[in-house]
Every structure is written in C-alpha cells, then in structure tokens.
Design an enzyme around this catalytic site. Structure first.
Site, short mmCIF file in Angstrom:
data_model
loop_
_atom_site.label_atom_id
_atom_site.label_comp_id
_atom_site.label_asym_id
_atom_site.label_seq_id
_atom_site.Cartn_x
_atom_site.Cartn_y
_atom_site.Cartn_z
CB CYS A 141 -0.98 -0.05 1.18
SG CYS A 141 -2.37 1.08 0.99
CG HIS A 196 -3.82 -3.62 3.42
ND1 HIS A 196 -2.68 -3.24 4.10
CD2 HIS A 196 -4.31 -2.49 2.84
CE1 HIS A 196 -2.49 -1.93 3.94
NE2 HIS A 196 -3.46 -1.46 3.18
#
Length: 500
Positions: free
Chosen positions: A328, A432
């Site tokens: 991310c 994630h």
C-alpha cells in the site's frame, strides 16, 4: 433491542477483548447480537463487504458475533494523520480531514450519525454490546462526548467498567473513574470487571469485598491473564515475536503513521520466522526481507524513512541480494515520485520516492475501499490470495506492466495490481492481507528464500477462531454471566431528570 456498554478505566484495559468475548458467548446462546463502537480512533481498519471502512476491532467483534462486518458497527472512525488532526470517516466513508478543535465542534453531527446506526441495528438485532473509547473520566472531553457516557446517556443503557489489574492501581482506577462521573452516569454503572489477573484469587478477595462495599457496585468477574492471546489489535502495534528456530528473517519498518499492521500477524505468530520491527534510530539488521508497510501519511513517513538512513540501508540490502516488499503506502514509496496536489494527506504537494521502480503515484480524494481476490505469480509459481484495499491515490508507470498479482475478483473490475521488478528482488502491492492464508505466505516466503525449510504456516482465520473460542470459554468460567444478562434484560433506565 437491548444495549449493554463496556467502558474502561484506561485505554488498553480490555474493552475490545471483552466485547468480542461477550459477542461470542451470547451468539452461542442463540442471541442475535452485534458489536458497536460509536467512535473509534485507530489506523488499523477493515473494509466491509459493501465497501466501507471500520475499526479493525469492530471487524473482529463482528466475526465473534458471527455476522458480516458492516459500517453501522463503527459509525465514526478517526484516522490520525498528524499530532492534532485526523481523517474523519462517517458510515464507512471519509468526509474530510479535521483538526481536533474543528472535530470537537462537529460532534453534534457525529452523534446524529451514531444514533442513526443505532436505530438501524435495533431493527435487526436483539442485543448490542457496545465498546467505549479510552476512559469516561476524561474531564476535558466530557462536553459533547459521543464515545462513552455521552452515548450511554443518549441511548439510556447500562454500563460495565473494566480495569486492568496488571498495570497496578486497579482499585484506584475503578474508584477514581466512578468518582469523576456525574450522579446519573454513576447510576448507570452496574458493575466492574477486573482484567488480566495473575496469582491466587484468594489474595484478592479482601480487595474485592472492600470495592463492592465502598461503591455499592458488584464485581462481575475477575478475568485471568491469558498468555499468548493473539487477536487483531485495535491500534497498538503488537511486536512480540517468540522465535524458537528462525529459518527466515524479516524486518518491518515501524513508520510513525503505520497502518494495518495486522498484515503481519501470521508472520509474527510463526515461531520459525524472526520478524523485527525497526524503530526510530535503529539500523536495519541483516535480514532476508525488508517490508515497507502501509501508511496514513505517505509523504511524511517517506521523509522519516529517509531521515533515519533507511533508504540507503535498503539499497545496500538489495545490492547483497535481499528482497524488498512494499504494501500500500509502502508500494507508493518505491516509485520515482509521489504527488498530493489536493493536500489529501499532507501540505507537501510532491516528493521524490525511493526511485526503485519506474512509476509515479498521485494521491486523490476518492479513497479505494474494496475486498478483492486474485492470483500471485512469483518465479513461475502461483498462489491464490484474498484481501482488501484501503488507499488514496493510484499509481502508473512502466514497472506496473509486470504485475505482482492478477485479480480474479474485484468490484471495480481492476485486472491486476502492483509490480515485481525485472531482477525479481522488489515487489509491491496495494493488497492488504497477503499473509493471512498459508498458500500465499508459502509462495512469498519461497520467493524470499528458496528452500527455507519453513514447515509450519499460520492460517490467520483458523487461528482467530481458536483464540475467540478460548476467550469465550474463559469468560464463561470467570464472569457472572447470569448477573450480566439480568443487567441488560431488566434495565429500566436512569431518570436523568432526578439528577438535574
């Protein structure tokens, strides 16, 4: 719908854990129960099936209650992006960044959102188990409170207060907290729970008797200290890592605004993996893999990373054949440039990245919130993976033509994600939850260190269920559940007019 609220004398007193435990206990009794936290402040969040964002603890509590996570379980989420400001998320969607004083003035609107969620849940559930935030005795935050007694008074529900005896001063914590409440608030406190007790309960009994006599409130249970209890952390980074025989070494950079660090729970719980969180002033040790995690303020955290000297240490690690993974915000840092023209996360409109891959990132006001699944392809091997995305901005560039994974399921019909470098040493992804399944973990660890000899892998979903069962069994043994049930079933309310 009945409502029962758990408040704590301090942060980390055990509120989140007790709510999760009670949700599992009550659902096992056949009660249709839901968790609720009016307001949460945390960088550890989860994505709901309908594309909203809630606190990670409420997602865990939903799992405990055996219901899908939804935005109404945590209507207000605050994600700090500086010492005095935070992104404000209402009903799962970010509305703006606010400084603390501006949000204080905004609390009436926030309370309306809380009560709207409460009403929606009342149409479906029999019982709401509510978690407070911090302490109800924060004098400076009492005006307009929506997180603790302000909420309890608004919906007129009973309250149980939990305190952590392992910190010391448990009787002062409980008596002091009660003393700082108003008369009507004191009247709705129906009992205490003492958490994390170690030792002979007989040596505590005289203190319990005194507490009950002094406050005229019952002690509803003393919960023992559960060693090695490992559940999704609400916010604080869990850094304990007990390694029996390390077969692979991993370093995670502990950024000031690190987010979604539960990405690494399955690695941290594996006794064959040495995972080391690298903190301020520390050098990155000799490891097999360096991970740059997610961040709530990418430009600020990237400046921190460079100031620590970690950028040069990462390049040295790569020269010696080590592997690097960015997740991310960590992915965004790997590129050549990061732009934030609209000040989404920072007042700095542009910064140079680590320049380890040919792509740029531009942060935008529209946050991506999705659950997704796909297939990772590393060195000719494939593995299925499922996870979620939480990020502002998008990345574009030549490096992304060699994707880290291809999606098989994505609500926005996105085909692929991330990148793998031409020399196979650097990877990045927006997804994630990479390590939550054994299959994906095995593939990634094989990429990092072929023939590492890892013989055990942690499936985080299976592990979580075992921990929730263990927690619920403990509460069944050590809490007076009959009395707790009577508290919420027989609640007749507090006549606030009496105390005015």
């Amino acid at each position: 719908m009945k409502t029962l609220m758990i408040q704590g004398t301090t942060s980390d007193a055990g509120k989140s854990t007790l709510v999760a435990a009670l949700c599992r206990v009550f659902v096992d009794q056949g009660i249709k129960v839901a968790p609720f936290k009016p307001q949460n402040m945390a960088l550890n969040s989860a994505v709901t099936e309908d594309g909203g964002e809630i606190g990670r603890a409420q997602a865990l509590q939903a799992i405990a209650a055996k219901v899908p996570p939804r935005v109404d379980f945590n209507p207000i989420l605050l994600k700090p992006n500086s010492d005095t400001g935070a992104q404000v998320i209402i009903h799962g969607k970010a509305i703006s960044n606010m400084e603390a004083q501006a949000y204080h003035d905004y609390k009436k609107v926030a309370m309306d959102a809380v009560l709207t969620s409460q009403q929606r849940l009342s149409e479906e559930f029999e019982l709401l188990v509510v978690e407070g935030a911090g302490s109800p005795a924060e004098i400076n935050l009492r005006a307009g409170d929506i997180a603790n007694m302000g909420y309890a008074e608004a919906v007129d529900c009973p309250v149980i207060i939990i305190a952590d005896i392992d910190k010391g001063g448990v009787f002062a914590h409980l008596v002091g907290t009660l003393a700082l409440l108003s008369e009507s608030e004191q009247a709705r406190v129906k009992g205490f729970v003492i958490n994390r007790f170690r030792g002979d309960i007989a040596l505590l009994q005289s203190g319990l008797d005194w507490l009950e006599e002094y406050t005229s409130k019952p002690v509803l249970g003393v919960l023992p200290y559960l060693h090695d209890l490992a559940l999704d952390a609400e916010d604080a980074v869990a850094i304990d890592n007990q390694v029996s025989q390390a077969k692979i070494r991993i370093a995670v950079l502990l950024l000031p605004h690190i987010s979604n660090h539960t990405d690494f729970d399955a690695l941290r719980l594996n006794t064959q993996i040495d995972i080391n969180y690298i903190r301020h002033t520390q050098m990155i040790p000799d490891v097999d893999l360096i991970i740059i995690p997610g961040s709530k303020n990418v430009i600020s955290d990237l400046a921190f990373l460079k100031n620590e000297g970690w950028g040069e240490q990462i390049k040295r690690h790569l020269r010696y054949g080590g592997k690097l993974l960015g997740i991310c915000g960590g992915l965004q840092m790997l590129g050549s440039d990061i732009y934030d023209p609209k000040g989404v996360e920072s007042s700095q409109a542009h910064c140079k990245g680590l320049e380890l891959a040919e792509f740029i990132t531009e942060l935008g006001q529209q946050k991506v919130l999705t659950q997704a699944a796909g297939i990772i392809n590393l060195q000719g091997q494939q593995a299925k993976v499922a996870g979620y995305e939480i990020h502002a901005g998008s990345s574009q560039g030549q490096a992304l033509e060699r994707p880290f994974l291809k999606f098989t399921q994505h609500p926005n019909n996105v085909a692929q994600d991330g990148f793998i470098s031409k020399d196979d040493c650097i990877a990045g992804t927006y997804l994630h939850g990479l390590f939550d399944s054994s299959e994906a973990t095995q593939l990634i660890l094989g990429w990092v260190l072929p023939n590492s000899g890892i013989t055990q892998l942690i499936d985080i979903d299976t592990h979580r269920e075992l921990q929730l069962t263990r927690l619920a069994d403990m509460c069944k043994e050590h809490l007076d559940l009959d009395k707790i049930t009577q508290i919420y079933q027989n609640w007749e309310g507090v006549n606030n007019e009496r105390y005015k």
